[in-house]
Design a protein around this motif. Structure first.
Motif, PDB file in Angstrom:
ATOM      1  N   ILE A   1      25.665  52.570   7.518  1.00  0.00           N
ATOM      2  CA  ILE A   1      25.551  51.551   6.472  1.00  0.00           C
ATOM      3  C   ILE A   1      26.153  50.257   6.995  1.00  0.00           C
ATOM      4  CG2 ILE A   1      26.278  50.881   4.151  1.00  0.00           C
ATOM      5  CD1 ILE A   1      26.202  53.834   3.410  1.00  0.00           C
ATOM      6  N   ALA A   2      25.478  49.142   6.719  1.00  0.00           N
ATOM      7  CA  ALA A   2      25.863  47.827   7.237  1.00  0.00           C
ATOM      8  C   ALA A   2      25.816  47.875   8.765  1.00  0.00           C
ATOM      9  CB  ALA A   2      27.227  47.387   6.719  1.00  0.00           C
ATOM     10  N   CYS A   3      24.698  48.358   9.281  1.00  0.00           N
ATOM     11  CA  CYS A   3      24.544  48.597  10.723  1.00  0.00           C
ATOM     12  C   CYS A   3      24.412  47.331  11.538  1.00  0.00           C
ATOM     13  CB  CYS A   3      23.359  49.512  10.985  1.00  0.00           C
ATOM     14  SG  CYS A   3      21.763  48.773  10.570  1.00  0.00           S
ATOM     15  N   GLY A   4      24.112  46.216  10.892  1.00  0.00           N
ATOM     16  CA  GLY A   4      23.974  44.960  11.631  1.00  0.00           C
ATOM     17  C   GLY A   4      22.899  45.056  12.693  1.00  0.00           C
ATOM     18  N   THR A   5      23.265  44.738  13.929  1.00  0.00           N
ATOM     19  CA  THR A   5      22.300  44.745  15.023  1.00  0.00           C
ATOM     20  C   THR A   5      22.268  46.076  15.769  1.00  0.00           C
ATOM     21  OG1 THR A   5      23.891  43.804  16.578  1.00  0.00           O
ATOM     22  CG2 THR A   5      22.502  42.244  15.342  1.00  0.00           C
ATOM     23  N   GLY A   6      22.860  47.110  15.171  1.00  0.00           N
ATOM     24  CA  GLY A   6      22.786  48.446  15.757  1.00  0.00           C
ATOM     25  C   GLY A   6      23.837  48.757  16.796  1.00  0.00           C
TER      26      GLY A   6
ATOM     27  N   THR B   1      20.527  42.498   5.667  1.00  0.00           N
ATOM     28  CA  THR B   1      20.066  41.281   6.325  1.00  0.00           C
ATOM     29  C   THR B   1      18.856  41.537   7.227  1.00  0.00           C
ATOM     30  OG1 THR B   1      22.372  40.597   6.366  1.00  0.00           O
ATOM     31  CG2 THR B   1      20.839  39.306   7.685  1.00  0.00           C
ATOM     32  N   PRO B   2      17.704  41.015   6.857  1.00  0.00           N
ATOM     33  CA  PRO B   2      16.497  41.263   7.653  1.00  0.00           C
ATOM     34  C   PRO B   2      16.608  40.801   9.105  1.00  0.00           C
ATOM     35  CG  PRO B   2      15.948  40.021   5.655  1.00  0.00           C
ATOM     36  CD  PRO B   2      17.431  40.182   5.689  1.00  0.00           C
ATOM     37  N   GLU B   3      17.280  39.678   9.335  1.00  0.00           N
ATOM     38  CA  GLU B   3      17.418  39.166  10.699  1.00  0.00           C
ATOM     39  C   GLU B   3      18.237  40.115  11.582  1.00  0.00           C
ATOM     40  OE1 GLU B   3      16.641  35.953   7.822  1.00  0.00           O
ATOM     41  OE2 GLU B   3      18.267  37.402   7.918  1.00  0.00           O
ATOM     42  N   MET B   4      19.275  40.707  11.005  1.00  0.00           N
ATOM     43  CA  MET B   4      20.090  41.665  11.756  1.00  0.00           C
ATOM     44  C   MET B   4      19.251  42.888  12.113  1.00  0.00           C
ATOM     45  SD  MET B   4      23.170  40.562  12.134  1.00  0.00           S
ATOM     46  CE  MET B   4      24.812  40.861  11.573  1.00  0.00           C
ATOM     47  N   LEU B   5      18.467  43.373  11.157  1.00  0.00           N
ATOM     48  CA  LEU B   5      17.638  44.551  11.413  1.00  0.00           C
ATOM     49  C   LEU B   5      16.556  44.261  12.443  1.00  0.00           C
ATOM     50  CD1 LEU B   5      17.300  46.183   7.893  1.00  0.00           C
ATOM     51  CD2 LEU B   5      18.572  47.014   9.866  1.00  0.00           C
ATOM     52  N   GLU B   6      15.998  43.064  12.430  1.00  0.00           N
ATOM     53  CA  GLU B   6      14.995  42.717  13.436  1.00  0.00           C
ATOM     54  C   GLU B   6      15.614  42.740  14.829  1.00  0.00           C
ATOM     55  OE1 GLU B   6      11.687  42.514  13.324  1.00  0.00           O
ATOM     56  OE2 GLU B   6      11.977  43.178  11.272  1.00  0.00           O
ATOM     57  N   ALA B   7      16.839  42.223  14.942  1.00  0.00           N
ATOM     58  CA  ALA B   7      17.535  42.261  16.234  1.00  0.00           C
ATOM     59  C   ALA B   7      17.813  43.709  16.642  1.00  0.00           C
ATOM     60  CB  ALA B   7      18.832  41.463  16.161  1.00  0.00           C
ATOM     61  N   ALA B   8      18.218  44.539  15.678  1.00  0.00           N
ATOM     62  CA  ALA B   8      18.493  45.959  15.955  1.00  0.00           C
ATOM     63  C   ALA B   8      17.224  46.681  16.399  1.00  0.00           C
ATOM     64  CB  ALA B   8      19.079  46.631  14.716  1.00  0.00           C
ATOM     65  N   LYS B   9      16.134  46.415  15.713  1.00  0.00           N
ATOM     66  CA  LYS B   9      14.856  47.045  16.068  1.00  0.00           C
ATOM     67  C   LYS B   9      14.456  46.692  17.497  1.00  0.00           C
ATOM     68  CE  LYS B   9      12.990  47.114  11.382  1.00  0.00           C
ATOM     69  NZ  LYS B   9      12.001  46.528  10.467  1.00  0.00           N
ATOM     70  N   GLN B  10      14.617  45.421  17.856  1.00  0.00           N
ATOM     71  CA  GLN B  10      14.252  44.989  19.202  1.00  0.00           C
ATOM     72  C   GLN B  10      15.154  45.644  20.249  1.00  0.00           C
ATOM     73  OE1 GLN B  10      11.473  43.087  20.055  1.00  0.00           O
ATOM     74  NE2 GLN B  10      12.065  43.965  22.014  1.00  0.00           N
TER      75      GLN B  10
END
Length: 96
Positions: free
Chosen positions: A20-25, A44-53
């Motif tokens: 939970i609240a994983c940020g950028t992973g 935060t969608p931007e944090m998740l996009e960075a984590a996904k990448q």
């Protein structure tokens, strides 16, 4: 040091692990690399996009959820990680 702590917890309690609240992973991805079934949860969608990448670049699979943790309803039991700093028993977090 923190990474070892969470790896030890994941080893002790097993998968799946909810970050939970994983940020950028930062913790989610290393645990996924070690073979744990991971779900990263952040508002935060931007944090998740960075984590996904980052996960894609490192070749690991993580289930990512963008939502507010105050309305957490996943219907699955997890071993909590990262934002939950204390765990006093073997009981897992169960979402409503």
């Amino acid at each position: 040091m923190e990474s070892k702590f969470y790896c030890d917890l994941a080893h002790q309690y097993g998968s799946p692990v909810l970050d939970i609240a994983c940020g950028t992973g930062r913790m989610t991805i290393p645990l996924a690399e070690r073979g744990y079934d991971m779900t990263g949860f952040d508002i935060t969608p931007e944090m998740l996009e960075a984590a996904k990448q980052k996960a894609l670049d490192r070749g690991v699979s993580v289930h990512w959820i963008q939502a507010d943790m105050r309305q957490l309803e996943l219907g699955r039991k997890y071993m909590p990680s990262s934002s939950f700093r204390y765990k006093s028993s073997r009981a897992s977090y169960t979402s409503p």
